[in-house]
Write a protein that holds these residues in place. Structure first.
Motif, PDB file in Angstrom:
ATOM      1  N   TRP A 234       0.454  15.098 -35.653  1.00  0.00           N
ATOM      2  CA  TRP A 234       1.105  16.308 -35.136  1.00  0.00           C
ATOM      3  C   TRP A 234       2.322  15.981 -34.269  1.00  0.00           C
ATOM      4  O   TRP A 234       3.157  16.848 -34.001  1.00  0.00           O
ATOM      5  CB  TRP A 234       0.084  17.112 -34.329  1.00  0.00           C
ATOM      6  N   GLN A 235       2.426  14.721 -33.816  1.00  0.00           N
ATOM      7  CA  GLN A 235       3.552  14.332 -32.962  1.00  0.00           C
ATOM      8  C   GLN A 235       4.820  14.071 -33.767  1.00  0.00           C
ATOM      9  O   GLN A 235       5.920  14.033 -33.213  1.00  0.00           O
ATOM     10  CB  GLN A 235       3.200  13.062 -32.169  1.00  0.00           C
ATOM     11  N   ARG A 236       4.698  13.889 -35.085  1.00  0.00           N
ATOM     12  CA  ARG A 236       5.849  13.452 -35.857  1.00  0.00           C
ATOM     13  C   ARG A 236       6.879  14.554 -36.130  1.00  0.00           C
ATOM     14  O   ARG A 236       8.083  14.306 -36.040  1.00  0.00           O
ATOM     15  CB  ARG A 236       5.386  12.809 -37.177  1.00  0.00           C
ATOM     16  N   PRO A 237       6.471  15.794 -36.505  1.00  0.00           N
ATOM     17  CA  PRO A 237       7.490  16.825 -36.765  1.00  0.00           C
ATOM     18  C   PRO A 237       8.341  17.095 -35.522  1.00  0.00           C
ATOM     19  O   PRO A 237       7.890  16.948 -34.381  1.00  0.00           O
ATOM     20  CB  PRO A 237       6.644  18.050 -37.138  1.00  0.00           C
ATOM     21  N   GLU A 238       9.570  17.490 -35.756  1.00  0.00           N
ATOM     22  CA  GLU A 238      10.484  17.755 -34.642  1.00  0.00           C
ATOM     23  C   GLU A 238      10.198  19.109 -33.996  1.00  0.00           C
ATOM     24  O   GLU A 238      10.416  19.283 -32.799  1.00  0.00           O
ATOM     25  CB  GLU A 238      11.924  17.712 -35.158  1.00  0.00           C
ATOM     26  N   THR A 239       9.729  20.071 -34.793  1.00  0.00           N
ATOM     27  CA  THR A 239       9.449  21.414 -34.279  1.00  0.00           C
ATOM     28  C   THR A 239       8.190  21.953 -34.940  1.00  0.00           C
ATOM     29  O   THR A 239       8.023  21.825 -36.155  1.00  0.00           O
ATOM     30  CB  THR A 239      10.605  22.385 -34.563  1.00  0.00           C
ATOM     31  N   ILE A 240       7.322  22.570 -34.127  1.00  0.00           N
ATOM     32  CA  ILE A 240       6.109  23.213 -34.644  1.00  0.00           C
ATOM     33  C   ILE A 240       6.087  24.651 -34.162  1.00  0.00           C
ATOM     34  O   ILE A 240       6.167  24.911 -32.952  1.00  0.00           O
ATOM     35  CB  ILE A 240       4.842  22.469 -34.206  1.00  0.00           C
ATOM     36  N   ILE A 241       5.993  25.575 -35.106  1.00  0.00           N
ATOM     37  CA  ILE A 241       5.945  27.009 -34.818  1.00  0.00           C
ATOM     38  C   ILE A 241       4.581  27.525 -35.232  1.00  0.00           C
ATOM     39  O   ILE A 241       4.115  27.255 -36.345  1.00  0.00           O
ATOM     40  CB  ILE A 241       7.038  27.773 -35.592  1.00  0.00           C
ATOM     41  N   VAL A 242       3.930  28.258 -34.361  1.00  0.00           N
ATOM     42  CA  VAL A 242       2.619  28.837 -34.667  1.00  0.00           C
ATOM     43  C   VAL A 242       2.677  30.342 -34.447  1.00  0.00           C
ATOM     44  O   VAL A 242       3.121  30.811 -33.389  1.00  0.00           O
ATOM     45  CB  VAL A 242       1.502  28.220 -33.809  1.00  0.00           C
ATOM     46  N   GLN A 243       2.254  31.068 -35.465  1.00  0.00           N
ATOM     47  CA  GLN A 243       2.217  32.535 -35.436  1.00  0.00           C
ATOM     48  C   GLN A 243       0.757  32.957 -35.508  1.00  0.00           C
ATOM     49  O   GLN A 243       0.083  32.735 -36.507  1.00  0.00           O
ATOM     50  CB  GLN A 243       2.999  33.076 -36.635  1.00  0.00           C
ATOM     51  N   ASP A 244       0.252  33.550 -34.418  1.00  0.00           N
ATOM     52  CA  ASP A 244      -1.182  33.827 -34.346  1.00  0.00           C
ATOM     53  C   ASP A 244      -1.457  34.871 -33.267  1.00  0.00           C
ATOM     54  O   ASP A 244      -0.720  34.930 -32.268  1.00  0.00           O
ATOM     55  CB  ASP A 244      -1.945  32.527 -34.027  1.00  0.00           C
ATOM     56  N   PRO A 245      -2.520  35.671 -33.429  1.00  0.00           N
ATOM     57  CA  PRO A 245      -2.880  36.604 -32.353  1.00  0.00           C
ATOM     58  C   PRO A 245      -3.548  35.914 -31.172  1.00  0.00           C
ATOM     59  O   PRO A 245      -3.598  36.481 -30.078  1.00  0.00           O
ATOM     60  CB  PRO A 245      -3.879  37.559 -33.041  1.00  0.00           C
TER      61      PRO A 245
END
Length: 567
Positions: A234-245
């Motif tokens: 999970w550390q490798r991507p440059e950006t992480i977007i999470v869409q959740d309630p």
């Protein structure tokens, strides 16, 4: 349905390490099998049927391909080992006399085999399902009422019961600009090894180089295997977007969080391809805080990207719901000559009945005439020996149903004092959804998940009812509360999935009781690439009762995120 079976006097043999998979009033014969050895049991049953000459040779010749290869394996002609009751007992722990007796019953009366989804989610899990199919083919009752084999029977709507003749109301996918994909259980491999090759269903692909992750409506920090390995990936991507309630464990590890509404905060329509009803999902409350519906979020993103017209097609939320309902109604009118009420009547009433098929015998047409009703297989028949798999010659994937020793199990020499961990579905929630809700919290003890274990295993480790225990192996560690029960096979632990991963920042110990810090992240095979989460050996011991509570640490993490956002 279960009560009707019991009232009819049907004999039920319940093969599972967990007795309480079925209610006591079923009075089923409980066979507490070693986990991950179900293929050996079914092959042993099939071998007994073959040795006695009770197999349905006519069915094998007319409805299967490659049966000779399978029969040679059962008889021992292939490897010199006859697959019989004694062979199966040594692997499964089920007495040979029981196996031999059941093999006779299977061919003496109408018999039905049903397998849970979990059996496939283990190392070599595909061969468990294939072995069941092979056994059912030898019995020869596939395509008859009350006979044959089923998978996930009763787990999904329309499996083993009446099913609707409609379609799933759903938006079109639109143009798909990329053709790359991965099997869903290989997320860590994807992020850790960009460009590396992987095989799937006989073809070779490569992992794309992922720099941005957009995760909507899911929680991989609940369901993925070996969460410590996922944390590294999970550390490798440059950006992480999470869409959740919800502020799940995944959302807490995002760079950008897009708060989405729950189903109570938007209008929607519910229904699947096999549903008995379409349901109008009326909005109950206005969105909380800054939450927007998924449709609003994606529409806004489409607008910023200059593709709003192509995405929305000029429809707002209610416009799409009307459109989807009308599409479904048009399909049903064409397919069944049944007219559903118009949308306004449906929306006011709240639901509408879908035409149903109420008496269906699976594969009956194939049984009656296999040439006129071929299956979607390499031969058009039930495949018991695959030419395609023989040509592929994949390591660890024989071209016929077979028993293979899993990577971890109670029969391995190095098991020592370890126990087999089964990660079951929780009784108080669905997967990890609403993990912090009242019904979920009621199932916890001392604020922790409860791990079920046999009293004999507990005594050997000086563990008492209600003790706080640590489960660990080379992959990770977590704590839970011990619940002792004789409804388990000795040597087995059961810890439900779904706890929101919450680590102690000092020790790295998971305080929530998430079994996926322990599970093995290897594929079921190079062919199917499924998860092997049910192949998992662990240690367990008592720990100090004052171990930090997961809710305390979870709240500290949320407070830190709020401070970070406000800053």
């Amino acid at each position: 349905m279960l009560r009707k079976l019991r009232e009819a006097g049907v004999r039920i043999v319940h093969v599972s390490p967990c007795k309480d998979d079925l209610p006591d009033w079923m009075e089923a014969d409980w066979w507490p099998i070693r986990p991950n050895t179900d293929a050996a049991l079914m092959l042993g049953l099939a071998g007994e049927i073959l040795r006695d000459g009770r197999h349905d040779q006519d069915f094998l010749e007319r409805h299967t391909s490659g049966a000779g290869q399978f029969l040679d394996y059962l008889s021992g002609k292939t490897d010199g080992v006859e697959k019989n009751a004694e062979w199966a007992e040594a692997i499964t722990g089920i007495p040979a006399a029981h196996i031999r007796d059941l093999s006779r019953s299977l061919t003496a009366t109408r018999s039905f085999l049903t397998l849970s989804w979990a059996l496939q989610r283990a190392h070599h899990g595909e061969h468990v399902y294939w072995s069941a199919l092979g056994l059912a083919a030898l019995i020869g009752q596939i395509g008859l009422k009350g006979g044959g084999v089923a998978y996930g029977f009763g787990s999904l709507n329309g499996v083993g019961g009446p099913f609707g003749e409609g379609v799933s109301p759903g938006m079109s996918q639109g143009p798909k600009p990329i053709d790359s994909f991965i099997p869903v259980a290989r997320i860590s491999d994807l992020l850790l090894s960009p460009g590396a090759p992987f095989t799937y269903q006989g073809e070779t692909h490569s992992y794309p180089d992922i720099r941005l992750v957009y995760w909507a409506g899911g929680n991989p920090y609940h369901h993925h295997q070996d969460l410590n390995r996922l944390q590294e990936a999970w550390q490798r991507p440059e950006t992480i977007i999470v869409q959740d309630p919800m502020m799940t464990a995944t959302a807490r590890r995002a760079d950008i969080i897009l708060p989405a509404t729950t189903s109570l905060e938007r209008n929607d329509i519910a229904g699947t391809r096999r549903s008995e009803h379409y349901v109008a999902m009326h909005k109950v409350i206005e969105p909380m805080g800054e939450a927007r519906s998924d449709y609003e979020i994606f529409s806004a993103l489409a607008r910023h990207l200059g593709v709003e017209a192509g995405f929305t097609e000029g429809r707002d939320e209610m416009g799409w719901i009307r459109h989807l309902y009308q599409q479904s109604a048009d399909y049903i009118r064409t397919a069944t000559d049944t007219r559903l009420p118009d949308f306004d009547d449906f929306w006011e009433q709240g639901w509408v009945q879908v035409p149903m098929t109420r008496d269906n015998t699976y594969l009956s047409a194939f049984r009656d005439d296999p040439a006129a009703n071929p299956l979607q297989t390499e031969s058009g028949k039930i495949v018991l020996g695959s030419k395609k798999l023989a040509q592929l010659d994949l390591p660890g994937f024989p071209s016929h149903p077979a028993w293979q020793e899993p990577a971890e199990w109670l029969g391995m020499a190095q098991a020592d004092d370890m126990l087999h961990l089964i990660s079951s579905q929780p009784p108080g929630r669905l997967h990890s959804q609403l993990e912090t809700g009242p019904s979920s919290l009621e199932q916890k003890r001392k604020g922790r998940e409860q791990v079920r274990m046999h009293p004999a295993d507990a005594r050997a480790r000086q563990i008492g009812e209600g003790d706080t225990v640590r489960l660990w192996n080379a992959r990770g560690q977590c704590i839970a509360t011990a619940h002792l029960t004789e409804t388990l096979r000795q040597g087995v632990l059961v810890l439900p999935v779904g706890a929101w991963l919450t680590r102690d920042p000092e020790s790295g110990l998971d305080l929530s009781g998430n079994p996926n810090v322990l599970t093995l992240d290897i594929p079921t095979s190079a062919f199917g690439q499924g998860p092997s989460a049910q192949t998992c050996m662990v240690n367990v011991e008592v720990v100090a009762a004052n171990t930090r509570d997961s809710t305390e640490v979870y709240q500290q993490e949320i407070d830190a995120l709020v401070r970070q956002g406000s800053g």
